[in-house]
Design an enzyme around this catalytic site. Sequence first.
Site, PDB file in Angstrom:
ATOM      1  N   TRP B 103     -20.031  29.195 -60.074  1.00 25.86           N
ATOM      2  CA  TRP B 103     -18.834  28.471 -59.986  1.00 25.86           C
ATOM      3  C   TRP B 103     -18.502  27.905 -61.623  1.00 25.86           C
ATOM      4  O   TRP B 103     -16.882  28.373 -62.109  1.00 25.86           O
ATOM      5  CB  TRP B 103     -19.215  27.064 -59.740  1.00 25.86           C
ATOM      6  CG  TRP B 103     -19.481  27.427 -58.514  1.00 25.86           C
ATOM      7  CD1 TRP B 103     -20.740  27.244 -58.175  1.00 25.86           C
ATOM      8  CD2 TRP B 103     -18.679  27.795 -56.865  1.00 25.86           C
ATOM      9  NE1 TRP B 103     -21.086  27.155 -56.162  1.00 25.86           N
ATOM     10  CE2 TRP B 103     -19.554  27.866 -56.166  1.00 25.86           C
ATOM     11  CE3 TRP B 103     -17.976  28.503 -56.831  1.00 25.86           C
ATOM     12  CZ2 TRP B 103     -19.750  28.545 -54.735  1.00 25.86           C
ATOM     13  CZ3 TRP B 103     -17.689  29.224 -55.497  1.00 25.86           C
ATOM     14  CH2 TRP B 103     -18.241  28.974 -54.585  1.00 25.86           C
ATOM     15  N   ASP B 172     -16.994  19.468 -62.504  1.00 26.90           N
ATOM     16  CA  ASP B 172     -16.974  20.374 -61.450  1.00 26.90           C
ATOM     17  C   ASP B 172     -18.312  19.568 -61.027  1.00 26.90           C
ATOM     18  O   ASP B 172     -19.276  20.033 -61.319  1.00 26.90           O
ATOM     19  CB  ASP B 172     -16.738  21.938 -60.832  1.00 26.90           C
ATOM     20  CG  ASP B 172     -17.385  22.280 -59.778  1.00 26.90           C
ATOM     21  OD1 ASP B 172     -17.263  21.192 -58.687  1.00 26.90           O
ATOM     22  OD2 ASP B 172     -17.133  23.109 -59.353  1.00 26.90           O
ATOM     23  N   LYS B 196     -18.666  18.336 -49.043  1.00 27.74           N
ATOM     24  CA  LYS B 196     -20.046  18.293 -49.268  1.00 27.74           C
ATOM     25  C   LYS B 196     -20.302  16.597 -48.996  1.00 27.74           C
ATOM     26  O   LYS B 196     -21.076  16.808 -48.389  1.00 27.74           O
ATOM     27  CB  LYS B 196     -20.072  19.140 -50.456  1.00 27.74           C
ATOM     28  CG  LYS B 196     -19.575  20.609 -50.545  1.00 27.74           C
ATOM     29  CD  LYS B 196     -20.385  21.096 -51.949  1.00 27.74           C
ATOM     30  CE  LYS B 196     -19.430  22.468 -51.722  1.00 27.74           C
ATOM     31  NZ  LYS B 196     -19.462  24.112 -51.057  1.00 27.74           N
TER      32      LYS B 196
END
Lengths: 361, 361
Positions: B103, B172, B196
Amino acid sequence: MGERIYNFNAGPAALPLPVLEEIQAEFLDFKGSGMSITEVSHRSSTFDEVINDAADRVKRLLNAGEDYKVLFLQGGASLQFSMVPMNLLADGQVADYVDTGTWSTKAIKEVEILGKQARVAASSEDQDFNYIPKNIAFNRDAAYAHITSNNTIRGTQWQSFPDTGHVPLISDMSSDILGRTFDIAPFGLIYAGAQKNMGPSGVTLVIIRQDMLERVPGDLPTMLKYTTFADKNSMFNTPPCFAVYVLQLVMKWIEESVGGLANMEQLNRQKAALLYDYLDKSDFYNGTAAKEDRSIMNVTFLLKDSSLEGTFIAGALANGLVGLKGHRSVGGCRASIYNASTLEAVEALVSFMAEFERKHG
Amino acid sequence: MGERIYNFNAGPAALPLPVLEEIQAEFLDFKGSGMSITEVSHRSSTFDEVINDAADRVKRLLNAGEDYKVLFLQGGASLQFSMVPMNLLADGQVADYVDTGTWSTKAIKEVEILGKQARVAASSEDQDFNYIPKNIAFNRDAAYAHITSNNTIRGTQWQSFPDTGHVPLISDMSSDILGRTFDIAPFGLIYAGAQKNMGPSGVTLVIIRQDMLERVPGDLPTMLKYTTFADKNSMFNTPPCFAVYVLQLVMKWIEESVGGLANMEQLNRQKAALLYDYLDKSDFYNGTAAKEDRSIMNVTFLLKDSSLEGTFIAGALANGLVGLKGHRSVGGCRASIYNASTLEAVEALVSFMAEFERKHG
C-alpha cells in the site's frame, strides 16, 4: 414496523419493496454463507457472482453488445463530470456540450477546470432551462457530444437522442437510465449514479464502448482511469459491495418481476401520464416543463397561488406523501416517480392534489 | 437463518452482530420514517442526524479537537493515494514516504504519476517488508511525511508513530483506525477505507486538520478537493448514505457497548496475544512479521510444512473459520482480527490450529 410511506424523493429514492424485503431476509446470512453481504470478501466467488450478474443484467436490459463494458465506480455523476474529459478529451480537441441546466452546467465547468475545451453547442438557459434544445448544429470534429438525458431539477427529458453522426454521444443518465428503452449504439459512454432508478447511493454505473477505452491516456491517476476498472472487473480496489448487490437485485426485479425494460417503460409512462393529465386539466396547478420535453421521471409543477405551497407540501406529508418539495435551487413542487415508485403512489398523489384543489381552489 | 461463521476476512470483514441485527430490524422503516435508510434523502434532517452523529463519534473516539474535520468520501484509500499529493504537495515541494510494502508502494507510485516528488525516507523492502523501519532521518523541509500505520498483507504495524517535528504526519490507517488509542496531534491528515474496522466498503473516512485545508489548490476538479467536502459537510453531491449509516452504528457500538477506544484496544490486544502466544510456543506454525512490529489486526503465519497449507485452510473452512488464506501476492495464512471479530472467534481458531497440529505435527 410502521406503514410504508409514498416516497417521491428525487434521489436517494424509493426502492422496490420486494427487493428491500429480500435484503432484510438474507441480511445476517447471505446465501447460506453465514455472513452478511456487508461482510463478504470482494475477492470471493460469492461476490464475483453478484457483481458479474449485476453487469450481465445491465447489458441484457440495455441490449448492449460485446463492445460495451459495464463498470462500477464511486463518486457519483459529479466525479464523472471530470473523469469523462480527463479520459476522453485530449488537449487540443474540443467536446460539444448541450446545456440543459444545473448538471450539464456543472459538467461543462469541470472541463474548464481541467483547462480543456468544451463548446456549448446549444443551451436552454434563455427560458430557464424549461425545454430541450432542438436542431442542434453539432461539431462533426468534436471528440464527443455530451448531453444530460433527463434534468431532475427542471423536469425535462430528451425524448429522442440527437444524431451526431460518427461523433460518440456521452450522456449523464443518472435520473432516467433503465427507465425506458433506447438504442445504445451511438453512445460511447453512459454514466449514472445508482440512487434514482437502480439502487442506493454509493455506486456509479459506467457503460463504456471499447473504442473509448483506447483513448484513455496512460499517465492519469490509477483510480481516475476507466481502463483500471475495465481491466480489473471494477475490482482494482474494494468496490462498494452492498450498493452493487442492491443494484443487482433491482436489475433482477426489472427483468424477472416487471418483465423487462419495455414493461418498465410502459409502467413509467402510465404513471407520468396520470400526473400530467391531471396537471393539464387543472387551473390550480401548472406544469413547468415544456410539454414536448416533459420528463417521465420528474414531474415539476407550481401552484398558481404560490403562497399555498408550504401548506400543500405539509399537507401531503401529513397524508403519507414525502419528497414533493422542488429542488432548493428552483423551488416549487416536484414528484419524482422513478422505476420503483408505484402506480398506487401516483394515484394517491393525484387524489391528494385533487382534494387540496377542492379545498383551496 | 444459518449459523454465523467465524469471519477472518481481511476486508470487507466481520461487523458487530448487534449492529447487523439493528440494521436488519429497521431496514424497512428507518426510525419511523416509513422508508428504508437506503431510500431516505441525503438532504433530509433524518440523514443529517446520521452523518453528523457519525462524524461526532469519530472525533470523540479519536479525541480530535476543533481543528480537525471528519469527512466522508468515496473511492477507498486507493483514491487517497492520489488526492493527498494533489491537494497537499505543491510542485517543487518534496514529501517523505516510508515504504512498508504494497500500500505504501502504491501510494508512492501515485505521487510519481502526478509528476510530483516523493522521497522514500525509509523502506523495509530489504527484508520482504516484514518489519517497520526505525530511526528514520526525516526531511525537516518535507511537505508531509506519509506512513501506512498497519500493513494488512505483511502483518506489521507501527507500534508508536515517528517524531517528524513540525512536518505533518499523514497516514493511511485503513486497517487499524479505531483499533487502538493514539495522539492525533502530529497528524495533518488520516484516511481509511471503512471496510476493516469501521463498516462496510463504500465509504472512505478522511480526518483533516484545518492547516491542511488551507493548502488545497483552487484549480483541482471539484470532487478531488478536500475543501469541497469540508465546505459542504461531505454532501456536495450524494454521499454513500448506507455505508455512512453503518459506520455510525459501529461507532455507537464502540462507544456504548464496548465502552470506548481504550476498551476496544484492550480487547484487540487480548485477541492478538492469544494468537501470537500460540504461534510462539508452536513449532508447527511460524509468525512472519518481526516480533516487535507485529500487527494486532492482521496475524500472518506460515505452516512449517507448506504442503499442508491447502489442507489447513480447507479444514478451517469446514470448521466454520473463513478468510484464513494470505493475500494472493504473498501466500501463507492470515487471520484478520479487526474490531468486530470476537474473542470467541479467536479462541475457536487457536483451538482448530492446535487440533490440526496434533493431527499433522
